[in-house]
Design an enzyme around this catalytic site. Structure first.
Site, PDB file in Angstrom:
ATOM      1  N   ASP A 247       1.188   2.578   3.855  1.00  0.00           N
ATOM      2  CA  ASP A 247       0.329   3.841   3.353  1.00  0.00           C
ATOM      3  C   ASP A 247       1.119   5.054   3.468  1.00  0.00           C
ATOM      4  O   ASP A 247       0.679   5.952   3.870  1.00  0.00           O
ATOM      5  CB  ASP A 247      -0.828   3.873   4.442  1.00  0.00           C
ATOM      6  CG  ASP A 247      -1.621   4.634   4.186  1.00  0.00           C
ATOM      7  OD1 ASP A 247      -1.917   5.105   2.795  1.00  0.00           O
ATOM      8  OD2 ASP A 247      -2.846   5.157   4.763  1.00  0.00           O
TER       9      ASP A 247
ATOM     10  N   HIS B  60     -10.581   1.109   1.707  1.00  0.00           N
ATOM     11  CA  HIS B  60     -10.588   2.050   2.603  1.00  0.00           C
ATOM     12  C   HIS B  60     -11.823   1.975   3.625  1.00  0.00           C
ATOM     13  O   HIS B  60     -13.006   2.509   3.221  1.00  0.00           O
ATOM     14  CB  HIS B  60     -10.562   3.875   2.061  1.00  0.00           C
ATOM     15  CG  HIS B  60     -10.078   4.521   3.060  1.00  0.00           C
ATOM     16  ND1 HIS B  60      -9.130   5.371   3.443  1.00  0.00           N
ATOM     17  CD2 HIS B  60     -11.011   5.092   4.119  1.00  0.00           C
ATOM     18  CE1 HIS B  60      -9.221   6.155   4.290  1.00  0.00           C
ATOM     19  NE2 HIS B  60     -10.233   5.988   4.831  1.00  0.00           N
TER      20      HIS B  60
ATOM     21  N   LYS C   4      -9.365  -0.238  -5.943  1.00  0.00           N
ATOM     22  CA  LYS C   4      -9.521   0.279  -4.649  1.00  0.00           C
ATOM     23  C   LYS C   4     -10.812   0.954  -4.706  1.00  0.00           C
ATOM     24  O   LYS C   4     -11.184   1.676  -5.321  1.00  0.00           O
ATOM     25  CB  LYS C   4      -8.385   1.571  -4.424  1.00  0.00           C
ATOM     26  CG  LYS C   4      -8.340   2.232  -3.332  1.00  0.00           C
ATOM     27  CD  LYS C   4      -7.848   1.259  -1.932  1.00  0.00           C
ATOM     28  CE  LYS C   4      -7.915   2.303  -0.868  1.00  0.00           C
ATOM     29  NZ  LYS C   4      -6.776   2.963  -0.517  1.00  0.00           N
TER      30      LYS C   4
ATOM     31  N   HIS D  68       0.788  -1.250   0.031  1.00  0.00           N
ATOM     32  CA  HIS D  68      -0.018   0.065   0.007  1.00  0.00           C
ATOM     33  C   HIS D  68       0.717   1.158  -0.038  1.00  0.00           C
ATOM     34  O   HIS D  68       1.494   1.611   0.953  1.00  0.00           O
ATOM     35  CB  HIS D  68      -0.859  -0.026   1.220  1.00  0.00           C
ATOM     36  CG  HIS D  68      -1.772   1.188   1.337  1.00  0.00           C
ATOM     37  ND1 HIS D  68      -3.245   0.817   1.646  1.00  0.00           N
ATOM     38  CD2 HIS D  68      -1.972   2.456   1.084  1.00  0.00           C
ATOM     39  CE1 HIS D  68      -3.778   1.993   1.302  1.00  0.00           C
ATOM     40  NE2 HIS D  68      -2.922   3.003   1.162  1.00  0.00           N
TER      41      HIS D  68
ATOM     42  N   HIS E 273      -4.861  -0.605   5.699  1.00  0.00           N
ATOM     43  CA  HIS E 273      -4.517   0.088   6.874  1.00  0.00           C
ATOM     44  C   HIS E 273      -5.333  -0.061   8.154  1.00  0.00           C
ATOM     45  O   HIS E 273      -6.011   0.866   8.618  1.00  0.00           O
ATOM     46  CB  HIS E 273      -4.242   1.459   6.797  1.00  0.00           C
ATOM     47  CG  HIS E 273      -5.230   2.073   5.657  1.00  0.00           C
ATOM     48  ND1 HIS E 273      -6.682   2.083   5.942  1.00  0.00           N
ATOM     49  CD2 HIS E 273      -5.067   2.829   4.468  1.00  0.00           C
ATOM     50  CE1 HIS E 273      -7.354   2.709   4.915  1.00  0.00           C
ATOM     51  NE2 HIS E 273      -6.446   3.328   4.050  1.00  0.00           N
TER      52      HIS E 273
ATOM     53  N   HIS F 276       1.414   5.485  -1.644  1.00  0.00           N
ATOM     54  CA  HIS F 276       1.011   6.502  -2.398  1.00  0.00           C
ATOM     55  C   HIS F 276       2.299   7.393  -3.096  1.00  0.00           C
ATOM     56  O   HIS F 276       3.023   7.615  -2.334  1.00  0.00           O
ATOM     57  CB  HIS F 276       0.118   7.632  -1.684  1.00  0.00           C
ATOM     58  CG  HIS F 276      -1.119   7.178  -1.164  1.00  0.00           C
ATOM     59  ND1 HIS F 276      -2.247   7.144  -1.767  1.00  0.00           N
ATOM     60  CD2 HIS F 276      -1.351   6.406   0.197  1.00  0.00           C
ATOM     61  CE1 HIS F 276      -2.896   6.654  -0.947  1.00  0.00           C
ATOM     62  NE2 HIS F 276      -2.541   6.218  -0.008  1.00  0.00           N
TER      63      HIS F 276
HETATM   64  O1  DOR Z   1      -3.970   9.463   5.468  1.00  0.00           O
HETATM   65  C1  DOR Z   1      -4.220   9.077   4.315  1.00  0.00           C
HETATM   66  N1  DOR Z   1      -3.542   9.726   3.111  1.00  0.00           N
HETATM   67  N2  DOR Z   1      -5.133   8.235   3.966  1.00  0.00           N
HETATM   68  C2  DOR Z   1      -5.606   8.045   2.837  1.00  0.00           C
HETATM   69  O2  DOR Z   1      -6.562   7.172   2.706  1.00  0.00           O
HETATM   70  C3  DOR Z   1      -5.329   8.630   1.823  1.00  0.00           C
HETATM   71  C4  DOR Z   1      -3.732   9.210   2.047  1.00  0.00           C
HETATM   72  C5  DOR Z   1      -3.387  10.239   0.777  1.00  0.00           C
HETATM   73  O3  DOR Z   1      -3.524   9.799  -0.432  1.00  0.00           O
HETATM   74  O4  DOR Z   1      -2.869  11.187   1.309  1.00  0.00           O
HETATM   75 ZN    ZN Z   2      -3.602   4.916   1.624  1.00  0.00          ZN
END
Ligand code: DOR
Ligand code: ZN
Length: 354
Positions: free
Chosen positions: A258, A147, A110, A24, A185, A26
């Site tokens: 995450d 999520h 997702k 996971h 998460h 980003h």
């Molecule tokens: O804290 C988070 N940030 N939770 C998420 O689900 C998305 C992520 C983000 O893309 O910044």
């Molecule tokens: Zn995430």
């Protein structure tokens, strides 16, 4: 590989594991991606790449183009493999998702409940609207990544995960029991319990930060925007349940950082963004947690074996070694003129990737 008498690669000075994956991540795009990607690629062989770009990744073509941009931004010599995902919307085409799965462009899809978190405005307003897509995913064996928070503003923010399980997840699993689901998460003992008790088609990722902080960290001596993510950290009892799940070695729990970088100025704001930039010391932090709980022998299962098994992929052949040596987490990572603050910025962790 150095091995102790029990044979799993732990010695007094080092710990050798199969190379781990991050299920996971980003990575963002553009200059931000170029700056943060090396932190993920230096420790993980593969990663599940979240699709919440602006605009979101909803087509095979967009996922391929994003994958190409990631590959181009990799440091020279890196063999990191991005595993792409599809962002589900109310109007997503089941054929596109099905074809993307068969072509192995999409490794998962997702579910963001709309307005649950960062860049989720195009998310799903009602799960009933994507029933056909979910049935198609079950047929194709494409995992649904959730999520798991309701967005009902009348539900207390600390209860949104538990309420999601009751209102959305459990009924979904009764309707489509063949659907394979990763509860992303996990932050509550409710999630740990539910997943532990459920059948083999559901598993969960656990972040390093939810193993380390509880909700007090958000308010320690003042408001702490860099400790804010969604789902938000919960009470201590929940953190302890997550630690027990992660360090149990049970196949249903695996590593997903995450990591979610945001410019410092967007976090230190009147309406600060949700997301913790966990990548810079992720594996080191997990190692610290497992060591504190006397479970270093379970780290390989959590970091390198359980995830591939759930995704029906082979575990990595390579190895990674962590040595007992201090690692200083950078205070700030620069993206041009912009700074991004890592989790545990400036702290020292007693493990270092060799
Ligand atoms: O804290 C988070 N940030 N939770 C998420 O689900 C998305 C992520 C983000 O893309 O910044
Ligand atoms: Zn995430």
């Amino acid at each position: 590989m150095p091995q102790n008498s029990r044979g799993y690669g732990v010695t007094e000075e080092s710990l050798t594991l199969r190379r781990p994956d991050d299920w996971h991540v980003h990575l963002r795009d553009g200059a931000m991606m170029a700056a943060v990607l090396p932190y993920t690629a230096r420790q993980f062989a593969r990663a599940i790449i979240m699709p919440n770009l602006v605009p979101p990744v909803t087509t095979i073509a967009a996922a391929k183009a994003y994958r190409d941009r990631i590959l181009k931004a990799l440091p020279a010599g890196s063999d990191f493999e991005p595993l792409m995902t599809c962002y589900l919307t109310d109007h997503i085409d089941p054929d596109e998702v099905g074809r993307g799965a068969r072509e192995k462009v999409f490794r998962a899809a997702k579910l963001y409940p709309s307005h649950a978190t960062t860049n989720s405005a195009h998310g799903v307003s009602d799960i009933a609207k994507i029933e056909k897509v979910l049935e198609r995913m079950a047929d194709e064996g494409l995992p649904l990544l959730v999520h798991g928070e309701v967005t009902d503003p009348s539900v207390d923010i600390f209860d949104r995960e538990a309420v999601f399980i009751e209102r959305v997840l459990a009924p979904l699993m009764r309707r489509i029991p063949e659907l394979r689901i990763v509860f992303e998460h996990a932050t509550t003992k409710d999630a740990v319990q539910f997943i532990t008790d459920a059948g083999p088609n559901i598993a969960a990722t656990i972040t390093p930060h939810h193993l380390v902080i509880n909700r007090n960290a958000l308010f320690q001596g003042g408001l702490r925007p860099h400790m804010y993510c969604l789902p938000v950290a919960k009470r201590e009892a929940h953190r302890l349940a997550l630690r027990q799940a992660a360090t149990s070695g049970k196949p249903k729990f695996f590593l997903g950082t995450d990591t979610a970088p945001h410019p410092t100025k967007d976090k230190e704001s009147d309406c600060g963004c949700a997301g913790i930039f966990a990548a810079p010391a992720a594996l080191e932090t997990y190692a610290r947690v497992f060591e504190e709980d006397g479970a270093l022998d379970k780290l390989e299962a959590f970091a390198s074996l359980n995830g591939p098994a759930f995704y029906r992929l082979p575990a990595n052949e390579g190895r990674i070694t962590l040595r007992r040596a201090p690692t200083k987490v950078p205070a700030l990572v620069n993206v041009g003129e912009i700074g991004v603050q890592p989790f545990l910025a400036g702290e020292t962790i007693g493990w270092q990737i060799a």
